[in-house]
Design a protein around this motif. Structure first.
Motif, PDB file in Angstrom:
ATOM      1  N   GLY A   5       0.820  -1.213   0.000  1.00  0.00           N
ATOM      2  CA  GLY A   5       0.000   0.000   0.000  1.00  0.00           C
ATOM      3  C   GLY A   5       0.852   1.260   0.000  1.00  0.00           C
ATOM      4  O   GLY A   5       0.489   2.261   0.616  1.00  0.00           O
ATOM      5  N   ILE A   6       2.011   1.215  -0.666  1.00  0.00           N
ATOM      6  CA  ILE A   6       2.864   2.417  -0.718  1.00  0.00           C
ATOM      7  C   ILE A   6       2.909   2.931  -2.160  1.00  0.00           C
ATOM      8  O   ILE A   6       2.631   2.165  -3.090  1.00  0.00           O
ATOM      9  CB  ILE A   6       4.297   2.134  -0.186  1.00  0.00           C
ATOM     10  N   PRO A   7       3.280   4.197  -2.375  1.00  0.00           N
ATOM     11  CA  PRO A   7       3.308   4.728  -3.743  1.00  0.00           C
ATOM     12  C   PRO A   7       4.267   3.940  -4.636  1.00  0.00           C
ATOM     13  O   PRO A   7       5.307   3.463  -4.166  1.00  0.00           O
ATOM     14  CB  PRO A   7       3.814   6.170  -3.557  1.00  0.00           C
ATOM     15  N   GLY A   8       3.865   3.780  -5.898  1.00  0.00           N
ATOM     16  CA  GLY A   8       4.755   3.155  -6.886  1.00  0.00           C
ATOM     17  C   GLY A   8       4.601   1.647  -7.004  1.00  0.00           C
ATOM     18  O   GLY A   8       5.319   1.015  -7.788  1.00  0.00           O
ATOM     19  N   GLU A   9       3.634   1.074  -6.289  1.00  0.00           N
ATOM     20  CA  GLU A   9       3.536  -0.394  -6.316  1.00  0.00           C
ATOM     21  C   GLU A   9       3.115  -0.940  -7.680  1.00  0.00           C
ATOM     22  O   GLU A   9       3.258  -2.124  -7.945  1.00  0.00           O
ATOM     23  CB  GLU A   9       2.556  -0.884  -5.234  1.00  0.00           C
ATOM     24  N   ASN A  10       2.562  -0.051  -8.535  1.00  0.00           N
ATOM     25  CA  ASN A  10       2.131  -0.517  -9.863  1.00  0.00           C
ATOM     26  C   ASN A  10       3.219  -0.395 -10.926  1.00  0.00           C
ATOM     27  O   ASN A  10       2.990  -0.690 -12.087  1.00  0.00           O
ATOM     28  CB  ASN A  10       0.905   0.288 -10.342  1.00  0.00           C
ATOM     29  N   LEU A  11       4.413   0.025 -10.538  1.00  0.00           N
ATOM     30  CA  LEU A  11       5.478   0.195 -11.542  1.00  0.00           C
ATOM     31  C   LEU A  11       5.870  -1.152 -12.153  1.00  0.00           C
ATOM     32  O   LEU A  11       5.753  -2.194 -11.497  1.00  0.00           O
ATOM     33  CB  LEU A  11       6.716   0.821 -10.877  1.00  0.00           C
ATOM     34  N   ILE A  12       6.356  -1.100 -13.390  1.00  0.00           N
ATOM     35  CA  ILE A  12       6.838  -2.329 -14.040  1.00  0.00           C
ATOM     36  C   ILE A  12       8.090  -2.786 -13.305  1.00  0.00           C
ATOM     37  O   ILE A  12       9.023  -1.999 -13.109  1.00  0.00           O
ATOM     38  CB  ILE A  12       7.167  -2.050 -15.527  1.00  0.00           C
ATOM     39  N   GLY A  13       8.105  -4.024 -12.899  1.00  0.00           N
ATOM     40  CA  GLY A  13       9.253  -4.552 -12.140  1.00  0.00           C
ATOM     41  C   GLY A  13       8.907  -4.837 -10.694  1.00  0.00           C
ATOM     42  O   GLY A  13       9.705  -5.426  -9.983  1.00  0.00           O
ATOM     43  N   VAL A  14       7.695  -4.441 -10.262  1.00  0.00           N
ATOM     44  CA  VAL A  14       7.284  -4.769  -8.881  1.00  0.00           C
ATOM     45  C   VAL A  14       6.322  -5.959  -8.953  1.00  0.00           C
ATOM     46  O   VAL A  14       5.321  -5.909  -9.663  1.00  0.00           O
ATOM     47  CB  VAL A  14       6.570  -3.573  -8.194  1.00  0.00           C
ATOM     48  N   PHE A  15       6.668  -7.033  -8.245  1.00  0.00           N
ATOM     49  CA  PHE A  15       5.870  -8.266  -8.278  1.00  0.00           C
ATOM     50  C   PHE A  15       5.441  -8.664  -6.877  1.00  0.00           C
ATOM     51  O   PHE A  15       6.137  -8.372  -5.899  1.00  0.00           O
ATOM     52  CB  PHE A  15       6.726  -9.435  -8.803  1.00  0.00           C
ATOM     53  N   SER A  16       4.346  -9.421  -6.809  1.00  0.00           N
ATOM     54  CA  SER A  16       4.089 -10.147  -5.558  1.00  0.00           C
ATOM     55  C   SER A  16       4.942 -11.410  -5.636  1.00  0.00           C
ATOM     56  O   SER A  16       5.221 -11.927  -6.739  1.00  0.00           O
ATOM     57  CB  SER A  16       2.614 -10.523  -5.441  1.00  0.00           C
ATOM     58  N   ALA A  17       5.358 -11.925  -4.470  1.00  0.00           N
ATOM     59  CA  ALA A  17       6.164 -13.158  -4.466  1.00  0.00           C
ATOM     60  C   ALA A  17       5.367 -14.288  -5.090  1.00  0.00           C
ATOM     61  O   ALA A  17       5.919 -15.161  -5.771  1.00  0.00           O
ATOM     62  CB  ALA A  17       6.561 -13.512  -3.030  1.00  0.00           C
ATOM     63  N   ASN A  18       4.065 -14.258  -4.870  1.00  0.00           N
ATOM     64  CA  ASN A  18       3.208 -15.301  -5.409  1.00  0.00           C
ATOM     65  C   ASN A  18       3.344 -15.364  -6.936  1.00  0.00           C
ATOM     66  O   ASN A  18       3.575 -16.428  -7.517  1.00  0.00           O
ATOM     67  CB  ASN A  18       1.766 -14.946  -4.998  1.00  0.00           C
ATOM     68  N   GLU A  19       3.232 -14.199  -7.576  1.00  0.00           N
ATOM     69  CA  GLU A  19       3.331 -14.189  -9.041  1.00  0.00           C
ATOM     70  C   GLU A  19       4.734 -14.586  -9.491  1.00  0.00           C
ATOM     71  O   GLU A  19       4.902 -15.415 -10.394  1.00  0.00           O
ATOM     72  CB  GLU A  19       2.980 -12.796  -9.593  1.00  0.00           C
ATOM     73  N   TYR A  20       5.745 -14.011  -8.821  1.00  0.00           N
ATOM     74  CA  TYR A  20       7.120 -14.263  -9.254  1.00  0.00           C
ATOM     75  C   TYR A  20       7.467 -15.748  -9.145  1.00  0.00           C
ATOM     76  O   TYR A  20       7.972 -16.363 -10.087  1.00  0.00           O
ATOM     77  CB  TYR A  20       8.066 -13.415  -8.395  1.00  0.00           C
TER      78      TYR A  20
END
Ligand SMILES: Cc1cc2nc3c(=O)[nH]c(=O)nc-3n(C[C@H](O)[C@H](O)[C@H](O)COP(=O)(O)OP(=O)(O)OC[C@H]3O[C@@H](n4cnc5c(N)ncnc54)[C@H](O)[C@@H]3O)c2cc1C
Ligand code: SF4
Length: 481
Positions: free
Chosen positions: A258-273
């Motif tokens: 829930g912090i700014p920038g979480e939608n940037l390309i290169g940010v993943f949830s561990a689940n997805e990664y």
């Protein structure tokens, strides 16, 4: 407390445990092969000989599925692997898995009497040795100790929804008692987190496949690509003649910061990664054509097993620098000791007392750095761990092109949202009886992470076993269960 008979001899320190052979760190970060190589026969026999066969074996009290540990080690001391395997398998359907990933240091080994003066018996490593040596036997031998499986009663059908360790254990227990079991799995492969979460270098897929194959031999039907709550409902299962349903759908909903920038390309949830790397076999590119994001400077946020797995996966996929960013200190990290040690040996940097506050990106929307707030430890919180407290004005910017968020998971909602009759807890998990797995719906049972929240393989297995015992008791009567 241990009885005096079960204490190590006065003044005599127990001999040290036999170390586990492992791949060298510099070699293993270039491959996905298993890191811990397992004991050879002579090593297993030496380690087994350390067990003093306590009259009151405290080790068993620490095991959620009540493996008769002293007894299996006694057989191993005589090099009777078959008997040792039968004893383990009498209560544990997935010993090759448990021997690899259970947090033994806080369970069986945490209770072993030898740990009071020196090092506990390496129970997990011995369990793995026995399971690996004995996997060649037929499933019926493994599970029932007899060459033939029981005749399956097709009229007594039970459905398990989800195919993680809780459901697989429930299925094995019921099938061994002649009940017909169908396991419905939403994904295209069976095994739950054992397949899509835990990486190959800790738990080879072949090991899980062998345990699953044993269930098939017991005539358990395994149906992938079936989504409970979408493809079918619980009511439909009862309409089709299922007499009981076990829900083991896990806690697979990733949490974000829930912090700014979480939608940037290169940010993943561990689940997805991890799912991409494991289930999509991105680690075996180009043989499997699922590419993954090529992080060069990677930050992994969190301090549990999931964070360790994501960090070590990133290293193996070619990252030049991998940092684990954690709010508290190394001592408070919830990851298994062995995994943390292995991660550090492999070159993962621990950025402790640091909480992420913002991700920053370039004009293309790609991650370029993250801002962390430096912390110090304050008073202990409800969990007994000292709370992290921000140090005023102490911020730092870390360059990174990939970030993996591994700060926990919530209840998988798909089935729950379509089944309002199922009572939930305040935190959104299924409200189930701890001893029997019983839920608010008649003949519907639940266990594993969907009841407890994210926990461990062995606790999920313990829950599957308890629920299966109750289901068998109701369907077959007191004695047969
Ligand atoms: C990366 C990672 C590493 C871990 N490392 C360890 C470790 O080292 N040691 C340890 O003890 N524990 C570890 N854990 C935790 C452990 O794996 C879990 O506690 C355990 O797998 C929970 O088992 P489960 O049976 O409850 O569910 P899961 O293993 O989560 O399986 C649930 C299954 O249900 C399926 N499903 C969900 N919804 C539906 C639906 N509607 N219909 C059909 N199927 C559905 C899912 O696809 C999944 O396959 C780790 C977890 C992760 C994520
Ligand atoms: S494993 Fe440890 S606690 Fe268990 S019987 Fe052996 S010495 Fe005793």
């Amino acid at each position: 407390m241990a009885s005096s008979e079960s204490s190590p001899k006065k003044g005599k320190s127990p001999t040290p445990r036999v170390p586990m052979p492992t791949q060298e760190p510099l070699a293993r970060i270039k491959n996905f092969a298993e890191v811990a190589l397992g004991y050879a026969e002579d090593q297993a026999l030496i380690e087994a000989s350390r067990c003093i066969q306590c009259k009151k074996p405290l080790c068993v009290q620490g095991c959620p599925v009540e493996v008769p540990i002293r007894d299996f080690i006694a057989h191993l001391q005589k090099n009777d692997v078959q008997k040792a395997y039968e004893v383990i398998k009498s209560t544990n359907s997935l010993p090759a898995v448990c021997g690899r990933v259970c947090p033994q240091e806080t369970q069986c080994e945490g209770n072993c009497i030898l740990g009071k003066k020196g090092e506990p018996v390496a129970i997990g490593r011995l369990e793995r040795y026995v399971a690996d040596t004995y996997m060649a036997l037929s499933a019926c031998d493994q599970i029932t100790g007899k060459p033939e499986c029981p005749l399956i009663n097709e009229d007594l059908k039970v459905a398990c929804i989800g195919s993680g360790p809780s459901s697989l254990t429930a299925a094995g227990y019921l099938a061994a008692r002649g009940i017909k079991v169908t396991v419905f799995e939403a994904l295209h492969e069976v095994g739950g987190v054992l397949i899509y979460g835990i990486p190959e270098f800790r738990l080879p897929k072949g090991i899980v496949a062998a345990e699953v194959a044993a269930l098939k031999e017991q005539q358990v039907d395994l149906l992938p690509n079936w989504v409970g709550g979408k493809t079918f409902t619980i009511k439909e299962l009862f309409d089709e003649g299922y007499k009981a349903v076990f829900i083991g759908v896990g806690a697979g909903l990733p949490k974000f910061l829930g912090i700014p920038g979480e939608n940037l390309i290169g940010v993943f949830s561990a689940n997805e990664y991890l799912t991409r790397a494991n289930l999509g076999r991105a680690y075996d590119f180009p043989h499997w054509d699922t590419p993954t994001f090529p992080g060069r400077r990677v930050a992994v946020l969190g301090g549990g097993n999931v964070a360790m797995d994501a960090a070590r996966t990133a290293l193996r996929l070619g990252a030049e620098e991998v940092r684990i960013v954690y709010r508290r200190t190394q001592g408070e990290m919830p990851a298994r000791h062995e995994e943390l040690e292995h991660a550090v040996e492999e070159g993962v940097i621990l950025e402790i007392l640091s909480a992420p506050v913002e991700f920053k990106g370039d004009s293309q929307g790609r991650l370029t750095s993250m801002v962390i707030q430096k912390m110090e430890l304050g008073e202990p919180d409800a969990s007994g761990r000292r709370s992290p407290v921000p140090i005023e004005g102490a911020f730092q910017e870390l360059a990174c092109d990939m970030a993996v968020i591994a700060v926990g998971a919530g209840p998988n909602p798909i089935l729950l949202d379509s089944t309002p009759e199922l009572k939930r807890t305040r935190r959104g998990y299924i409200d189930a009886n701890q001893d029997t797995g019983e839920t608010s719906m008649p003949m519907v049972f639940a266990g594993g992470d969907i009841v407890t929240g994210a926990a461990t393989v062995i606790s999920a297995m313990g829950a599957g076993r308890r629920a299966a015992k109750e289901i068998a008791r109701r369907l077959l009567g007191e004695d047969a269960a």
